[in-house]
Design an enzyme around this catalytic site. Structure first.
Site, PDB file in Angstrom:
ATOM      1  N   GLU A  78      -4.466  15.675  34.521  1.00 17.55           N
ATOM      2  CA  GLU A  78      -3.795  16.905  34.941  1.00 17.55           C
ATOM      3  C   GLU A  78      -2.337  16.717  34.577  1.00 17.55           C
ATOM      4  O   GLU A  78      -1.617  15.958  35.220  1.00 17.55           O
ATOM      5  CB  GLU A  78      -4.019  17.105  36.447  1.00 17.55           C
ATOM      6  CG  GLU A  78      -3.794  18.528  36.903  1.00 17.55           C
ATOM      7  CD  GLU A  78      -2.383  18.744  37.373  1.00 17.55           C
ATOM      8  OE1 GLU A  78      -1.557  19.154  36.515  1.00 17.55           O
ATOM      9  OE2 GLU A  78      -2.091  18.495  38.545  1.00 17.55           O
ATOM     10  N   LYS A 134      -3.003   4.153  42.490  1.00 17.24           N
ATOM     11  CA  LYS A 134      -1.616   3.706  42.343  1.00 17.24           C
ATOM     12  C   LYS A 134      -0.708   4.910  42.551  1.00 17.24           C
ATOM     13  O   LYS A 134      -0.683   5.821  41.720  1.00 17.24           O
ATOM     14  CB  LYS A 134      -1.392   3.111  40.951  1.00 17.24           C
ATOM     15  CG  LYS A 134      -0.018   2.459  40.833  1.00 17.24           C
ATOM     16  CD  LYS A 134       0.491   2.431  39.434  1.00 17.24           C
ATOM     17  CE  LYS A 134       1.001   3.739  38.932  1.00 17.24           C
ATOM     18  NZ  LYS A 134       2.102   4.379  39.698  1.00 17.24           N
ATOM     19  N   GLU A 168       9.275  21.540  29.989  1.00 17.36           N
ATOM     20  CA  GLU A 168       9.126  21.744  31.424  1.00 17.36           C
ATOM     21  C   GLU A 168      10.434  21.300  32.106  1.00 17.36           C
ATOM     22  O   GLU A 168      10.880  20.168  31.913  1.00 17.36           O
ATOM     23  CB  GLU A 168       7.953  20.863  31.885  1.00 17.36           C
ATOM     24  CG  GLU A 168       7.455  21.129  33.246  1.00 17.36           C
ATOM     25  CD  GLU A 168       6.246  20.262  33.606  1.00 17.36           C
ATOM     26  OE1 GLU A 168       6.054  19.178  33.009  1.00 17.36           O
ATOM     27  OE2 GLU A 168       5.499  20.668  34.501  1.00 17.36           O
ATOM     28  N   CYS A 193       3.753  21.340  38.690  1.00 18.27           N
ATOM     29  CA  CYS A 193       3.290  21.596  37.315  1.00 18.27           C
ATOM     30  C   CYS A 193       2.968  23.062  37.106  1.00 18.27           C
ATOM     31  O   CYS A 193       2.826  23.505  35.975  1.00 18.27           O
ATOM     32  CB  CYS A 193       2.028  20.793  37.019  1.00 18.27           C
ATOM     33  SG  CYS A 193       2.233  19.060  37.301  1.00 18.27           S
TER      34      CYS A 193
HETATM   35  C1  SIN Z   1       0.841  20.107  40.662  1.00 21.70           C
HETATM   36  O1  SIN Z   1       2.028  20.329  40.559  1.00 21.70           O
HETATM   37  O2  SIN Z   1       0.281  19.404  39.841  1.00 21.70           O
HETATM   38  C2  SIN Z   1       0.019  20.640  41.794  1.00 21.70           C
HETATM   39  C3  SIN Z   1       0.313  22.017  42.182  1.00 21.70           C
HETATM   40  C4  SIN Z   1      -0.765  22.644  43.034  1.00 21.70           C
HETATM   41  O3  SIN Z   1      -1.750  21.999  43.400  1.00 21.70           O
HETATM   42  O4  SIN Z   1      -0.622  23.814  43.318  1.00 21.70           O
END
Ligand code: SIN
Length: 458
Positions: A233, A157, A362, A267
């Site tokens: 993640e 999804k 964040e 992230c």
């Molecule tokens: C992410 O922002 O989760 C991925 C970043 C990355 O793979 O470097």
């Protein structure tokens, strides 16, 4: 199924295209197809699966420009950067096309003369995956390639903001000889109702999710109802430590790359930049000049480095973090406000101190908060003072300090003089509230394999 939903270009505010709006009924059909697909895909050899993955990798690479343009239009990533993402996405497919052939078993010495102990790895079963909009291609292949290599089927999804890239990847899978019931993409504007179907279905054996910590915690609880394996993640709040002996030129270059990648919407983007007092002013001067020179513009323009944020909610959060920091005494040496549409101007904040929201949550935007420090131990303590533990970075020329600090940082990924450590062959993932499990490398495929112990008495 005839319902659709519009995908909006964040740069223009206009619709790009529409995507099928799947609901629970379509989700149940997709789950049943995934179960049937798993039945035949698990019986293929690793060499057969590898061949399809290799063909898929070639097809994706051949359409690098087309996929990059699609991404730029649906979620605003500058097209040059989006081309890099397509190559990054392909690297996972290439890696797992090879790794499929390296799922080894083991024999273990037995305590009894008449027994033999064998350990085999088997695919976990049909997988349900939920992917984010910030990497519309790479976060798909980082999950789908190891799942498919292991012999699992997968229903994916995509985020509501970026279903078009996902649908294109699924078309290319089929065009490359991949069975349609083995990799399915299920766009929806109602993710809760669709996901519920998979969480309730005991035949779906695994959840893989990339997204916010808040949502990840909820999904893990839902997946526990049918005791699925989970890989999560989740969010990060990456510190970037620049020590007194750092090579300032390279630190500036790499903080820039880490912080402003995808307009700060990854992230692993540097979110808190701790700079030693002795080099603080020199660093800020050069860094501010580099940030001021970033080219903001239309994501489809090859020269653009910073595009819009993905949506109004994202922009509001960035604005709130910056306003809060300014109200509490920070200074915007570059930027500090929103631009046109969904753009937030690349920003550098100095005088950032504990208690400001930007150090606690964040931000997911093009804002670089700089914090001055004097003692190494204090910088490491502050870097670890967060519920998150995905990526951290440190800059030094001293090998002992590099090891000492890398080992003390409570993070799944540490870049030592490296602002962009992600690679298909390395383990990507976090500790604490940043998630469980690893994607990439030999570890990534293990998330899709169960161990079977066979005890054989002769
Ligand atoms: C992410 O922002 O989760 C991925 C970043 C990355 O793979 O470097």
């Amino acid at each position: 199924m005839s319902a659709t939903f519009e995908v909006i270009n964040p740069a223009s505010g206009r619709p790009v295209a529409s995507a099928p709006d799947n609901g629970p009924a379509e989700a149940r059909q997709a789950a049943a197809r995934a179960v049937a697909g798993f039945g035949h895909w698990r019986r293929t050899t690793a060499y057969e699966r590898s061949a399809v993955l290799r063909a898929w990798a070639s097809a994706l690479l051949a359409r690098e420009v087309e996929i990059a343009r699609l991404m730029a239009q649906e979620m605003g990533k500058p097209v040059t950067e989006a081309r890099g993402e397509v190559r990054y996405a392909v690297s996972f497919v290439e890696w797992y096309a090879e790794e499929a052939k390296r799922v080894y078993g083991e024999t273990v010495p037995s305590q009894a003369a008449h027994k033999r102990i064998l350990v085999q790895s088997q695919p976990v079963g049909p997988v349900y995956a939920i992917t984010p909009w910030n990497f519309p291609a790479a976060m798909i292949t980082r999950k789908a390639a190891p799942a498919l290599a292991a012999g699992c089927s997968i229903v994916l999804k995509p985020a509501e903001q970026s279903p078009l890239t996902a649908m294109h990847l699924a078309e290319l899978w089929v065009a490359s000889g991949g069975p349609p019931d083995v990799f399915q993409v299920l766009p929806t504007s109602n993710p809760g109702a669709v996901s519920e179907v998979f969480f309730d279905d005991p035949a779906i054996r695994k959840l893989s999710f990339t997204g916010s910590t808040e949502v990840g915690v909820r999904l893990a609880a839902q997946a526990a109802k049918t005791m699925k394996r989970v890989s999560l993640e989740l969010g990060g709040h990456a510190p970037f430590l620049v020590f007194a002996d750092a090579d300032i030129e390279s630190a500036v270059r790499e903080v820039l790359a880490s912080k402003f990648r995808n307009a700060g919407q990854t992230c692993v983007c540097a979110n808190r930049i701790y700079v030693h007092d002795a080099v603080h002013d020199a660093f800020v001067e050069r860094f501010a000049a580099a940030v001021a020179a970033l080219r903001v513009g239309d994501p489809l323009d090859e020269a653009t480095q910073i595009g819009p944020l993905v949506d109004a909610q994202g922009l509001d959060k960035v604005r709130a973090h910056v306003d809060d920091a300014l109200e509490r005494g920070a200074t915007a040496v570059v930027g500090g406000s929103a631009g046109e549409g969904l753009v937030f101007c690349p920003t550098v904040l100095t005088g950032v101190a504990p208690g400001m929201r930007i150090l606690e949550e964040e931000t997911f935007g093009p804002v670089a908060p700089i914090i001055r420090f004097e003692a190494d131990e204090e910088a490491v303590r502050q870097a670890n003072d967060t519920p998150y533990g995905l990526a951290a970075y440190l800059w030094t020329r001293d090998l002992s300090r590099a090891f000492r600090v890398a080992e003390a940082l409570d993070y799944g990924i540490v870049g030592v003089n490296d602002g962009l450590p992600s690679a298909a062959q390395a383990p990507f993932g976090g500790v604490k509230m940043s998630g469980v499990g690893r994607e990439g490398g030999k570890w990534g495929i293990e998330e899709y394999l169960n161990l079977k112990f066979i005890s054989m008495a002769l």
